[in-house]
Enzyme design. Structure first.
Site, PDB file in Angstrom:
ATOM      1  N   ARG A   2      -5.840   3.929  -7.846  1.00 60.00           N
ATOM      2  CA  ARG A   2      -7.297   3.954  -7.823  1.00 60.00           C
ATOM      3  C   ARG A   2      -7.879   2.544  -7.807  1.00 60.00           C
ATOM      4  O   ARG A   2      -8.868   2.256  -8.484  1.00 60.00           O
ATOM      5  CB  ARG A   2      -7.841   4.737  -9.020  1.00 60.00           C
ATOM      6  CG  ARG A   2      -7.675   6.241  -8.912  1.00 60.00           C
ATOM      7  CD  ARG A   2      -8.440   6.800  -7.743  1.00 60.00           C
ATOM      8  NE  ARG A   2      -8.514   8.254  -7.737  1.00 60.00           N
ATOM      9  CZ  ARG A   2      -8.785   8.971  -6.668  1.00 60.00           C
ATOM     10  NH1 ARG A   2      -8.955   8.359  -5.498  1.00 60.00           N
ATOM     11  NH2 ARG A   2      -8.853  10.277  -6.714  1.00 60.00           N
ATOM     12  N   ASP A  49      -1.428  -0.957   5.981  1.00 65.83           N
ATOM     13  CA  ASP A  49      -1.767  -0.494   7.325  1.00 65.83           C
ATOM     14  C   ASP A  49      -3.255  -0.257   7.521  1.00 65.83           C
ATOM     15  O   ASP A  49      -3.684   0.059   8.622  1.00 65.83           O
ATOM     16  CB  ASP A  49      -1.022   0.806   7.638  1.00 65.83           C
ATOM     17  CG  ASP A  49      -1.569   1.987   6.837  1.00 65.83           C
ATOM     18  OD1 ASP A  49      -1.862   1.793   5.634  1.00 65.83           O
ATOM     19  OD2 ASP A  49      -1.704   3.087   7.391  1.00 65.83           O
ATOM     20  N   ASN A  56      -8.495  -1.458   4.088  1.00 63.27           N
ATOM     21  CA  ASN A  56      -8.585  -1.746   2.657  1.00 63.27           C
ATOM     22  C   ASN A  56      -7.461  -2.667   2.182  1.00 63.27           C
ATOM     23  O   ASN A  56      -7.479  -3.132   1.045  1.00 63.27           O
ATOM     24  CB  ASN A  56      -8.550  -0.442   1.852  1.00 63.27           C
ATOM     25  CG  ASN A  56      -7.244   0.298   2.025  1.00 63.27           C
ATOM     26  OD1 ASN A  56      -6.674   0.333   3.109  1.00 63.27           O
ATOM     27  ND2 ASN A  56      -6.745   0.879   0.956  1.00 63.27           N
ATOM     28  N   THR A  89      -0.247   5.016   1.150  1.00 61.29           N
ATOM     29  CA  THR A  89      -0.496   5.928   2.259  1.00 61.29           C
ATOM     30  C   THR A  89      -0.398   5.202   3.593  1.00 61.29           C
ATOM     31  O   THR A  89      -1.084   4.220   3.827  1.00 61.29           O
ATOM     32  CB  THR A  89      -1.888   6.568   2.119  1.00 61.29           C
ATOM     33  OG1 THR A  89      -1.990   7.179   0.840  1.00 61.29           O
ATOM     34  CG2 THR A  89      -2.111   7.601   3.208  1.00 61.29           C
ATOM     35  N   ASP A  91       0.857  -1.171   0.000  1.00 58.45           N
ATOM     36  CA  ASP A  91       0.000   0.000   0.000  1.00 58.45           C
ATOM     37  C   ASP A  91       0.906   1.238   0.000  1.00 58.45           C
ATOM     38  O   ASP A  91       2.114   1.127   0.233  1.00 58.45           O
ATOM     39  CB  ASP A  91      -0.889  -0.041   1.254  1.00 58.45           C
ATOM     40  CG  ASP A  91      -1.802   1.165   1.349  1.00 58.45           C
ATOM     41  OD1 ASP A  91      -2.319   1.588   0.306  1.00 58.45           O
ATOM     42  OD2 ASP A  91      -1.979   1.692   2.461  1.00 58.45           O
ATOM     43  N   PHE A  96     -10.216  23.396 -10.181  1.00 57.93           N
ATOM     44  CA  PHE A  96      -9.303  22.358 -10.670  1.00 57.93           C
ATOM     45  C   PHE A  96     -10.083  21.167 -11.197  1.00 57.93           C
ATOM     46  O   PHE A  96     -11.145  20.821 -10.690  1.00 57.93           O
ATOM     47  CB  PHE A  96      -8.418  21.907  -9.505  1.00 57.93           C
ATOM     48  CG  PHE A  96      -7.652  20.650  -9.766  1.00 57.93           C
ATOM     49  CD1 PHE A  96      -6.395  20.690 -10.346  1.00 57.93           C
ATOM     50  CD2 PHE A  96      -8.184  19.412  -9.439  1.00 57.93           C
ATOM     51  CE1 PHE A  96      -5.682  19.535 -10.576  1.00 57.93           C
ATOM     52  CE2 PHE A  96      -7.479  18.249  -9.674  1.00 57.93           C
ATOM     53  CZ  PHE A  96      -6.226  18.305 -10.243  1.00 57.93           C
TER      54      PHE A  96
END
Length: 1156
Positions: free
Chosen positions: A759, A785, A788, A380, A378, A523
């Site tokens: 994604r 961590d 997910n 993040t 992962d 944006f």
């Protein structure tokens, strides 16, 4: 307050009513209790024994026990099998019981958490496990979310709640729905694992409104910076999206376990083959020679040569059972347990800051850590800290942020480097750090370009400011990038203080200033820029724009061409250091032209057809002829040691794939920061298509695929010219994982040095891991961590959880856990490699000593009329694997190491043999079989020849069975002990004690059991009276032992000498260097960060989402005065500047406007 929901029990939708438990319980919805344990009091013993007897060897020993109970065929006592079998089963039972008790404690801890539930109009405290679907619950700041909730109300004046999703990958900021206006019915989807999707409808006062994911708060989140909120339970316990993504617990077994199962099957066949030969020999012998012995060995009635051969077959099954010794499994469990403790006790994997040690949560997978080929990580929280820091900037052609000494040489920034003192700014963020004093001097001296630069950063954003106490600002940033830039402007004197839909209030160098906000040009992924149009207090109109440099440079005025060249050099430098860069520009506007543009903008924004395209065209009109101000560079802070760890693992030929839910640009940027993606790569393929055909076309055509076997479809490793990278998004991955395309995806990915999937959903992460497991001959490891990552962690051969964070779901589902990604290299390159090396040495030696032991029986059968007589004393047979040869091999398997940990780090290539199964394989097993056959021949025939027709030095005969048995078993034990010594690389006091102690115990037990006293007390059990003292005092006996040992060991020593000289392995070379160094390797030279020029630069606000320009100008977030509600708790070190927000709108607002 009464809410009616309908919940159909069907495959399509649900029904429920708020605060009506009787109605909801009639549908038998799952309550909020969770269960991750495997057993209960009643199922533990039968289920665990059932799992254990799935091991073929355990079932075999039960069968062997039954045979030993038949007196006609058993020549050994039944307890020789029962005691070891019970020991094995008991150890495994105890270990599994301990593991499951831990799981029960974790479940109990979670299920017994308290939450306030609205019951009969009153808030009552309830345990989580008692919460039911349809209950309305109240959450307070810093509390975990109880279940999947429909948001109802919040304490926040801006009508927001702030959610930290440490367990769900990211951080969200959400709008809530006021409970005061809800009265109706809801239809919603059944439980599923889609974290990003929710479908439902709410009927209120005859009108129907849509419900989507923007109004659902998922279990696993934590409420932050919000005093309280109310929510209605939609899914509970196992039905929550978090638990739906957890996947089923998988019983993991190592590749060595699978190989051992195959070898056990082979050994059974080999045992049957040996027993068949010996039974045939018995039949022939009985037919030809048996009649000569009938006088003193009478046969039973009806007995003949055929029956004797049949019974002899089963007798030899018992005698030769040591080819599959049950002590093997006892020793394996001890070995794995010991190596697990070494991981738990490793101080170098202990994280002091979070007080988190490494933990081996399972004891059955240690050696698999030494064979990893693919790591799935992962991003993040695993690779990054998700913290952005303002590092560098370029303003008007001058670069700031570097620290130089008096000689003008660049100095590396460390914790000891002097920091800028911002005490002159009372509103500065005390946690902000910057080291280049020239930038502060430029601001204070009044440089117009520098001040315009920070003014732009303070105005052009969608950040929201909270000031709950005077002078204490707290920014709620949509993305960490924006939070870092606005915080930088704040510290350099341009403080963003507050905003309304029409104004932005700053404090510029201590002077309060209010700008009129006229337009926000928002944006999106195509524009890759954001602009605001403001009017300053003097009435001057200015457009401020920031975005990806390639986009901004295309829209610059020719006057900025020279400045653009200098800024480009700076941008290349920043990007080369892995920083995320933005270009900043502005433009003064004419009042009349702006009014004309504003009218066209209004028409485009209210258009019902092609609104986005028309708005983009309008934005293009005004965002041109910009004047360049400079560029900013922020660092997405990696966890300590991540690039070095990835580099080390790459040298060990371990491939790392990043599977993340983040945007493509974010994932790419981290790929470069971690040195996974590099400028030197021949090409980086980007697969981001919307149809299966486009995905097939975008998959790079690098040679035709090759497979090993059409049935198994195992994808071979292919060599390619150059290094490649692959980046694929979740939408394209969904097509690529289809059956007709998945092998092509795998083939392409395996030829790339780095693979990044962005994604992706939790299910897709697990599918990617499963794809590699199924079609590659490789061991996989998944590390994460968050919740997910649970499916991925459970699917991989090895699952590693990052602990010490708020979210613990990944840790609870993992096999190993620690606090930092950098510890992974020690787990694999040191503990994993050592565990694999030790296990392979253990198996090689164990099979060698037992095959050698057994083959001597086989050769002896030809000299005892195939009568199933044992060549050794029965007590030696019983104690051989339990005492004499048990402890030395355990000492070898627990403490041996070819080189120490520092040499392991310095030469990661030492890891490669484990990936290739070089230390233990079917071929290695065949060599062990041949070696054992040779040793057994020496061990039988040399003592036999030495004792044949031999007399003592006093002329008495010693060529009896008992003396031969003693000599054979003594030779055997000494030979296998010497062999163990040759296999030992690292001697410890424990190893020495076990080896010499076992030999001492053998001789002590032998002299004791062969003594007169034991014979007199237990005449039938100890018949070898006086054999030891009569045989072992003869010089020729010791000469025979010496000769036998030399003949057995000499070929081994010669072979090793020749191979080291002619074909040394990487281990041989490193061990030779280690011996030359005599101690530890010299410390690696300190690496000075290389400055490299990069053609790749980062784009704008990579974790940014669309739609916030409308948000900040709509006024929807200002319904309640700011000062009407106070904070329940003071702000802590959980900066919302680290957030990744997501908007939530009210139902009525949803009818009035369409947000993305």
């Amino acid at each position: 307050i009464y809410v009616v929901f309908f919940y159909f029990i069907s495959s399509e939708e649900r029904h429920l009513r708020a605060n009506d438990r009787e109605y909801n319980l009639s549908f038998m919805y799952a309550n909020n209790a969770i269960k991750t344990s495997k057993y209960n009091v009643f199922t533990f013993l039968p289920l665990n024994l059932f799992e254990q007897f799935q091991r073929l060897a355990n079932a075999y020993f039960v069968f062997l026990l039954i045979l030993q109970l038949i007196p006609q065929i058993s020549s050994l006592s039944w307890f020789t099998t029962v005691v070891p079998l019970l020991l094995v089963l008991s150890i495994t039972l105890a270990k599994d019981l301990s593991d499951d008790i831990t799981r029960h404690k974790n479940d109990k801890h979670v299920n017994n958490r308290k939450v306030e539930v609205l019951i009969n109009g009153e808030l009552k405290s309830e345990k989580w496990m008692n919460v039911q679907v349809g209950d309305i619950v109240k959450l307070e700041n810093n509390e975990f979310v109880t279940a999947d909730l429909l948001l109802l109300s919040s304490s926040e004046p801006l009508n927001l709640i702030y959610i930290e999703t440490a367990e769900l990958d990211g951080t969200l900021i959400k709008y809530t729905i006021s409970i005061l206006y809800i009265s109706g019915e809801v239809r919603c989807e059944p439980p599923n694992n889609r974290l990003d999707k929710f479908t439902g409808t709410l009927t209120v006062r005859g009108e129907t409104f849509a419900l989507d994911n923007e109004r659902i708060l998922l279990r696993g989140c934590t409420l932050r910076n919000t005093e309280w909120c109310f929510g209605l339970v939609v899914f509970g316990g196992p039905d929550t999206k978090l638990m739906q993504n957890s996947g089923k617990s998988i019983f993991k077994r190592t590749s060595i376990d699978h190989l051992m199962n195959f070898l056990v099957m082979f050994i059974f066949g080999f045992l049957a083959f040996l027993c068949t030969i010996l039974s045939i020999g018995n039949g022939i012998w009985e037919y030809k020679e048996g009649n000569s012995f009938i006088t003193f060995l009478p046969r039973a009635d009806g007995a003949n040569a055929s029956l004797s051969a049949f019974l002899t077959f089963w007798s030899y099954v018992i005698i030769l059972n040591t080819v599959v010794p049950i002590s093997l499994y006892v020793s394996v469990e001890i070995l794995r347990l010991g190596n697990s403790y070494f991981i738990d006790w490793d101080c170098k994997m202990y994280h002091v800051k979070s007080n988190t040690p490494a933990q081996a949560r399972t004891t059955t997978l240690n050696e698999e850590l030494g064979q990893i080929k693919y790591i799935f990580s992962d991003k993040t929280g695993t690779l990054t800290q998700n913290i952005m820091t303002f590092n560098r900037c370029s303003i008007n052609g001058k670069s700031y942020g570097e620290v130089v000494d008096f000689a003008g040489q660049r100095v590396e920034v460390t914790e000891k480097t002097e920091k800028i003192d911002f005490s002159w700014n009372s509103l500065a963020d005390p946690k902000f750090c910057f080291h280049d004093h020239k930038l502060v001097e430029a601001v204070k001296s009044g440089s117009p370009e520098v001040r315009a630069f920070f003014r732009l950063l303070a105005l052009c954003h969608t950040v929201m400011a909270e000031e709950k106490t005077e002078g204490e600002l707290f920014y709620q940033a949509q993305s960490p990038d924006e939070g870092a830039l606005v915080t930088a402007a704040r510290n350099f004197g341009f403080v963003f203080r507050s905003r309304t839909p029409e104004t932005i209030s700053l404090v510029e160098m201590g002077v309060p200033t209010t700008y009129e906000l006229l337009a926000v040009l928002d944006f999106n992924n195509v524009r890759k820029r954001m602009s605001v149009i403001v009017r300053n207090p003097e009435g001057k109109l200015t457009l401020y724009c920031k975005g990806a440099d390639t986009i901004i440079f295309e829209r610059l005025h020719p006057l900025s061409s020279k400045l653009m060249e200098v800024t480009t050099e700076h941008l290349n430098e920043y990007a080369g250091e892995g920083l995320r860069t933005l270009a900043l520009a502005y433009k003064d506007l004419d009042e009349d032209k702006f009014e004309e543009w504003k009218e066209r903008h209004h028409e485009a924004s209210t258009s019902l057809e092609d609104r986005e395209a028309k708005l983009d065209a309008i934005y293009e009109e005004i965002e041109k002829d910009l004047l360049l101000l400079g560029a900013s560079a922020v660092e997405d802070k990696l966890q300590d040691g991540v690039p070095q760890t990835i580099e080390q693992l790459a040298k060990a030929d371990i491939k790392i794939w990043v599977l993340t839910g983040d945007k493509q640009e974010t994932a790419e940027n981290i790929g470069y920061s971690c040195n996974m993606l590099r400028e030197e790569m021949k090409e980086i393929f980007i697969v981001a298509s919307n149809t299966a055909e486009e995905v097939r076309e975008e998959l790079p055509p690098i040679e035709k695929s090759r497979f090993l076997g059409k049935k198994s479809q195992v994808v071979e490793d292919e060599k390619v010219n150059g290094e490649y990278g692959l980046v694929i998004n979740g939408h394209s991955l969904a097509f690529a994982l289809q059956k007709d395309m998945q092998l092509e995806l795998l083939r392409t990915a395996c030829m790339c040095q780095a693979v990044i999937c962005c994604r992706v959903t939790p299910l897709q992460k697990a599918q990617v891991v499963e794809l590699v497991k199924k079609h590659k001959k490789a061991v996989t490891l998944a590390i994460g961590d968050g919740a997910n990552d649970v499916s991925m962690i459970k699917t991989a051969h090895i699952g590693v959880g990052i602990s010490g964070q708020e979210g613990m779901q990944a840790v609870l589902s993992s096999d190993f856990s620690f606090a930092q990604f950098r510890y992974l290299q020690r787990l694999l390159l040191v503990h994993g490699r050592w565990s694999y090396l030790r296990m392979c040495k253990f198996l090689r030696y164990f099979f060698y000593k037992n095959f050698t032991f057994t083959f001597v029986h086989f050769w002896y059968a030809f000299f005892c009329g195939f009568s199933a007589q044992t060549v050794y004393d029965e007590w030696f047979i019983t104690l051989y694997n339990l005492i004499y040869a048990a402890l030395p091999v355990i000492g070898l398997s627990l403490f041996d190491q070819d080189v120490n940990d520092r040499w392991s780090f310095q030469y990661p290539q030492l890891y490669a043999p484990g990936q290739l199964n070089q230390y233990f394989s079917k071929m290695a097993f065949a060599r062990i079989l041949l070696h054992s056959c040779y040793s057994s021949l020496i061990l039988f025939f040399v003592p036999w020849a030495a004792m044949c027709d031999t007399v003592r030095d006093d002329g008495k005969d010693i060529a009896d069975y008992q003396s031969f048995a003693l000599l054979a078993q003594t030779c055997l034990l000494i030979v296998v002990s010497v062999q163990l010594g040759l296999d030992t690389y690292y001697w410890t006091a424990v190893s020495q004690f076990f080896l010499w102690g076992s030999l001492s115990v053998y001789f002590a037990v032998t002299f004791t059991m062969y003594s007169n006293g034991m014979y007199l007390i237990f005449t039938s059990s100890f018949p070898f009276i006086g054999t030891a003292r009569n045989s072992l005092n003869q010089p020729n006996i010791w000469l025979t032992i010496f000769l036998t040992t030399i003949l057995c060991i000499l070929p081994v020593v010669a072979k090793r000498f020749l191979f080291i000289q002619l074909k040394p392995t990487i281990n041989d070379k490193v061990r030779h260097k280690a011996r030359q160094a005599k101690a530890v390797p010299p410390p690696a030279p300190r690496k000075v960060p290389r400055r490299r020029i990069s053609t790749r630069r980062s784009g704008y606000a990579f974790s940014h989402a669309r739609g916030y320009g409308d948000l900040v100008t709509s006024g929807r977030f200002l319904r309640i005065p700011v000062k009407t509600r106070s904070a329940l708790f003071p702000h802590t070190d959980t900066p919302v500047a680290d957030s990744t927000p997501q908007t939530y709108r009210t139902i009525y607002e949803g009818l009035q406007m369409c947000l993305d």
